[in-house]
Design a protein around this motif. Structure first.
Motif, PDB file in Angstrom:
ATOM      1  N   MET A   1       0.858  -1.195   0.000  1.00  0.00           N
ATOM      2  CA  MET A   1       0.000   0.000   0.000  1.00  0.00           C
ATOM      3  C   MET A   1       0.888   1.237   0.000  1.00  0.00           C
ATOM      4  SD  MET A   1      -3.039   1.089   2.632  1.00  0.00           S
ATOM      5  CE  MET A   1      -1.993   1.163   4.075  1.00  0.00           C
ATOM      6  N   LEU A   2       0.709   2.099  -0.962  1.00  0.00           N
ATOM      7  CA  LEU A   2       1.524   3.291  -1.079  1.00  0.00           C
ATOM      8  C   LEU A   2       0.848   4.465  -0.396  1.00  0.00           C
ATOM      9  CD1 LEU A   2       2.735   2.995  -4.757  1.00  0.00           C
ATOM     10  CD2 LEU A   2       3.971   2.398  -2.691  1.00  0.00           C
ATOM     11  N   TYR A   3       1.654   5.474  -0.045  1.00  0.00           N
ATOM     12  CA  TYR A   3       1.107   6.669   0.611  1.00  0.00           C
ATOM     13  C   TYR A   3       0.024   7.312  -0.238  1.00  0.00           C
ATOM     14  CZ  TYR A   3       0.844  11.510   2.123  1.00  0.00           C
ATOM     15  OH  TYR A   3       0.403  12.725   2.528  1.00  0.00           O
ATOM     16  N   ALA A   4       0.249   7.378  -1.569  1.00  0.00           N
ATOM     17  CA  ALA A   4      -0.730   8.021  -2.448  1.00  0.00           C
ATOM     18  C   ALA A   4      -2.065   7.291  -2.426  1.00  0.00           C
ATOM     19  CB  ALA A   4      -0.198   8.073  -3.884  1.00  0.00           C
ATOM     20  N   VAL A   5      -2.035   5.983  -2.160  1.00  0.00           N
ATOM     21  CA  VAL A   5      -3.275   5.220  -2.071  1.00  0.00           C
ATOM     22  C   VAL A   5      -3.896   5.390  -0.691  1.00  0.00           C
ATOM     23  CG1 VAL A   5      -4.262   2.898  -2.167  1.00  0.00           C
ATOM     24  CG2 VAL A   5      -2.432   3.550  -3.742  1.00  0.00           C
ATOM     25  N   PHE A   6      -3.034   5.407   0.337  1.00  0.00           N
ATOM     26  CA  PHE A   6      -3.527   5.534   1.707  1.00  0.00           C
ATOM     27  C   PHE A   6      -4.184   6.884   1.938  1.00  0.00           C
ATOM     28  CE2 PHE A   6      -2.842   7.066   6.026  1.00  0.00           C
ATOM     29  CZ  PHE A   6      -3.453   6.071   6.760  1.00  0.00           C
ATOM     30  N   MET A   7      -3.626   7.931   1.353  1.00  0.00           N
ATOM     31  CA  MET A   7      -4.123   9.273   1.612  1.00  0.00           C
ATOM     32  C   MET A   7      -5.449   9.511   0.916  1.00  0.00           C
ATOM     33  SD  MET A   7      -1.982  10.248   3.692  1.00  0.00           S
ATOM     34  CE  MET A   7      -2.722  11.839   3.896  1.00  0.00           C
ATOM     35  N   SER A   8      -6.100  10.590   1.295  1.00  0.00           N
ATOM     36  CA  SER A   8      -7.445  10.858   0.813  1.00  0.00           C
ATOM     37  C   SER A   8      -7.479  11.304  -0.634  1.00  0.00           C
ATOM     38  CB  SER A   8      -8.078  11.953   1.688  1.00  0.00           C
ATOM     39  OG  SER A   8      -7.282  13.137   1.650  1.00  0.00           O
ATOM     40  N   GLN A 102       1.238  18.621   1.341  1.00  0.00           N
ATOM     41  CA  GLN A 102       0.017  17.841   1.165  1.00  0.00           C
ATOM     42  C   GLN A 102      -0.278  17.013   2.413  1.00  0.00           C
ATOM     43  OE1 GLN A 102      -2.283  17.924  -1.314  1.00  0.00           O
ATOM     44  NE2 GLN A 102      -3.421  16.678   0.166  1.00  0.00           N
ATOM     45  N   LEU A 103       0.772  16.415   2.993  1.00  0.00           N
ATOM     46  CA  LEU A 103       0.590  15.666   4.231  1.00  0.00           C
ATOM     47  C   LEU A 103       0.083  16.590   5.331  1.00  0.00           C
ATOM     48  CD1 LEU A 103       0.946  13.142   6.018  1.00  0.00           C
ATOM     49  CD2 LEU A 103       3.330  13.832   6.346  1.00  0.00           C
ATOM     50  N   GLN A 104       0.669  17.766   5.431  1.00  0.00           N
ATOM     51  CA  GLN A 104       0.239  18.728   6.447  1.00  0.00           C
ATOM     52  C   GLN A 104      -1.226  19.112   6.246  1.00  0.00           C
ATOM     53  OE1 GLN A 104       1.403  22.882   6.280  1.00  0.00           O
ATOM     54  NE2 GLN A 104       2.189  22.749   8.368  1.00  0.00           N
ATOM     55  N   ALA A 105      -1.615  19.353   4.997  1.00  0.00           N
ATOM     56  CA  ALA A 105      -3.008  19.702   4.728  1.00  0.00           C
ATOM     57  C   ALA A 105      -3.942  18.569   5.122  1.00  0.00           C
ATOM     58  CB  ALA A 105      -3.173  20.036   3.239  1.00  0.00           C
ATOM     59  N   ASP A 106      -3.502  17.330   4.917  1.00  0.00           N
ATOM     60  CA  ASP A 106      -4.351  16.188   5.256  1.00  0.00           C
ATOM     61  C   ASP A 106      -4.542  16.045   6.759  1.00  0.00           C
ATOM     62  OD1 ASP A 106      -5.144  15.182   2.773  1.00  0.00           O
ATOM     63  OD2 ASP A 106      -3.252  14.141   2.486  1.00  0.00           O
ATOM     64  N   PHE A 107      -3.479  16.247   7.550  1.00  0.00           N
ATOM     65  CA  PHE A 107      -3.695  16.061   8.986  1.00  0.00           C
ATOM     66  C   PHE A 107      -4.257  17.310   9.659  1.00  0.00           C
ATOM     67  CE2 PHE A 107       1.088  16.838   9.332  1.00  0.00           C
ATOM     68  CZ  PHE A 107       1.032  18.015  10.061  1.00  0.00           C
ATOM     69  N   LEU A 108      -4.181  18.467   9.000  1.00  0.00           N
ATOM     70  CA  LEU A 108      -4.779  19.670   9.572  1.00  0.00           C
ATOM     71  C   LEU A 108      -6.248  19.833   9.205  1.00  0.00           C
ATOM     72  CD1 LEU A 108      -2.011  22.402   9.169  1.00  0.00           C
ATOM     73  CD2 LEU A 108      -2.793  21.317  11.277  1.00  0.00           C
ATOM     74  N   SER A 109      -6.607  19.469   7.967  1.00  0.00           N
ATOM     75  CA  SER A 109      -7.976  19.749   7.522  1.00  0.00           C
ATOM     76  C   SER A 109      -8.572  18.656   6.645  1.00  0.00           C
ATOM     77  CB  SER A 109      -8.004  21.081   6.746  1.00  0.00           C
ATOM     78  OG  SER A 109      -7.134  21.022   5.621  1.00  0.00           O
ATOM     79  N   GLY A 110      -7.875  17.532   6.499  1.00  0.00           N
ATOM     80  CA  GLY A 110      -8.411  16.452   5.685  1.00  0.00           C
ATOM     81  C   GLY A 110      -9.437  15.630   6.436  1.00  0.00           C
ATOM     82  N   PRO A 111      -9.939  14.592   5.798  1.00  0.00           N
ATOM     83  CA  PRO A 111     -10.953  13.750   6.438  1.00  0.00           C
ATOM     84  C   PRO A 111     -10.352  12.879   7.527  1.00  0.00           C
ATOM     85  CG  PRO A 111     -10.337  12.844   4.303  1.00  0.00           C
ATOM     86  CD  PRO A 111      -9.655  14.171   4.409  1.00  0.00           C
ATOM     87  N   PRO A 112     -11.167  12.461   8.493  1.00  0.00           N
ATOM     88  CA  PRO A 112     -10.686  11.547   9.531  1.00  0.00           C
ATOM     89  C   PRO A 112     -10.441  10.153   8.947  1.00  0.00           C
ATOM     90  CG  PRO A 112     -13.062  11.924   9.728  1.00  0.00           C
ATOM     91  CD  PRO A 112     -12.554  12.864   8.668  1.00  0.00           C
ATOM     92  N   PRO A 113      -9.616   9.335   9.567  1.00  0.00           N
ATOM     93  CA  PRO A 113      -9.068   9.540  10.922  1.00  0.00           C
ATOM     94  C   PRO A 113      -7.805  10.387  10.965  1.00  0.00           C
ATOM     95  CG  PRO A 113      -8.416   7.397  10.101  1.00  0.00           C
ATOM     96  CD  PRO A 113      -9.324   7.983   9.056  1.00  0.00           C
ATOM     97  N   LEU A 114      -7.173  10.670   9.825  1.00  0.00           N
ATOM     98  CA  LEU A 114      -5.953  11.476   9.858  1.00  0.00           C
ATOM     99  C   LEU A 114      -6.269  12.922  10.198  1.00  0.00           C
ATOM    100  CD1 LEU A 114      -2.902  11.571   9.469  1.00  0.00           C
ATOM    101  CD2 LEU A 114      -3.289  11.942   7.023  1.00  0.00           C
ATOM    102  N   GLY A 115      -7.345  13.450   9.621  1.00  0.00           N
ATOM    103  CA  GLY A 115      -7.733  14.831   9.845  1.00  0.00           C
ATOM    104  C   GLY A 115      -8.664  14.978  11.041  1.00  0.00           C
ATOM    105  N   PRO A 116      -9.123  16.207  11.304  1.00  0.00           N
ATOM    106  CA  PRO A 116     -10.012  16.459  12.445  1.00  0.00           C
ATOM    107  C   PRO A 116     -11.302  15.648  12.348  1.00  0.00           C
ATOM    108  CG  PRO A 116      -9.171  18.514  11.528  1.00  0.00           C
ATOM    109  CD  PRO A 116      -8.792  17.432  10.560  1.00  0.00           C
ATOM    110  N   GLY A 117     -11.864  15.340  13.514  1.00  0.00           N
ATOM    111  CA  GLY A 117     -13.127  14.619  13.542  1.00  0.00           C
ATOM    112  C   GLY A 117     -13.047  13.270  14.215  1.00  0.00           C
ATOM    113  N   SER A 118     -11.838  12.752  14.390  1.00  0.00           N
ATOM    114  CA  SER A 118     -11.649  11.484  15.079  1.00  0.00           C
ATOM    115  C   SER A 118     -11.004  11.729  16.442  1.00  0.00           C
ATOM    116  CB  SER A 118     -10.750  10.552  14.256  1.00  0.00           C
ATOM    117  OG  SER A 118     -11.435  10.043  13.136  1.00  0.00           O
ATOM    118  N   PRO A 119     -11.129  10.784  17.364  1.00  0.00           N
ATOM    119  CA  PRO A 119     -10.436  10.912  18.651  1.00  0.00           C
ATOM    120  C   PRO A 119      -8.929  11.043  18.434  1.00  0.00           C
ATOM    121  CG  PRO A 119     -12.043   9.128  18.726  1.00  0.00           C
ATOM    122  CD  PRO A 119     -11.950   9.560  17.293  1.00  0.00           C
TER     123      PRO A 119
END
Length: 226
Positions: A1-8, A102-119
């Motif tokens: 599994m590559l990062y590009a696939v894992f990410m949103s 792009q990684l920063q954008a994903d964990f700051l404002s992307g979808p959960p669980p990486l982004g906001p909205g998850s514990p």
């Protein structure tokens, strides 16, 4: 599994001059401290140089990226490349900076669980997995662009990751030295270590992913996910 696939979502094209941004951005690599905003023509030249370097990597690997080769591919003078990035390491770091944003954008404002909205615990788990696969996907570039030891931990991208981890840790284990603990967790995601484990010792990525989740569970005194 590559990062590009894992990410949103896939990496966006290199940003155009004065493109509106809706998330906090990392500092640009190779940009002078007294030049906070590039002129439109300079920004276009910088994007063209990065695109040329990315093409060279795709065609010839990291070894094919030299200042002269990038200048030829971008149809500019070699001095232009040196003025913009300083040296080959600066150029490679600028390429990584684009992916880091792009990684920063994903964990700051992307979808959960990486982004906001998850514990916070779920976000911490997802963060390590995302960084792990992103590093493995770009391993040669990550190693070639490694700053010298005195600059390594002061780089804006490293600071952004460390700060994000510390924020999550303060919500999970508020009694811990979360800043120092963030350094410790990031050390397990170091590109040189991932190179050693995957290429020299032949460990599968699934084992490294499971190791990250186990480490998080032990550090936070929680149960690992099933």
């Amino acid at each position: 599994m590559l990062y590009a696939v894992f990410m949103s979502r896939a990496l966006p094209p290199f940003p155009k001059p004065q493109e509106p941004l809706d998330t906090p951005q990392l500092l640009e690599v190779g940009q002078a401290a007294d030049e906070p905003c590039l002129r439109a023509d300079a920004a276009r030249n910088r994007a063209r140089l990065l695109e040329a370097a990315a093409r060279l990597i795709a065609e010839h690997g990291v070894a094919g990226v030299t200042m002269e080769a990038v200048a030829v591919a971008a149809n500019v003078g070699k001095g232009t490349v040196f003025r913009r990035f300083g040296d080959r390491t600066g150029l490679l770091m600028a390429l990584l900076d684009h992916s880091a944003k792009q990684l920063q954008a994903d964990f700051l404002s992307g979808p959960p669980p990486l982004g906001p909205g998850s514990p916070p615990l779920d976000r911490l788990r997802a963060f390590g997995v995302a960084v792990l696969y992103r590093t493995a996907e770009q391993l040669d570039l990550q190693l070639a662009a490694q700053p010298e030891p005195t600059r390594r931990f002061a780089h804006p991208a490293a600071g952004s990751l460390r700060m994000h981890l510390a924020v999550l840790l303060r919500q999970i284990v508020p009694d811990a030295d979360c800043d120092l603990l963030a350094h410790t967790l990031l050390a397990s995601l170091d590109p040189a270590l991932i190179h050693h484990l995957t290429r020299q010792r032949g460990m599968p990525m699934e084992r490294l992913e499971a190791g990250w989740l186990d480490l998080v569970a032990r550090v936070t005194r929680t149960e690992p996910p099933h």
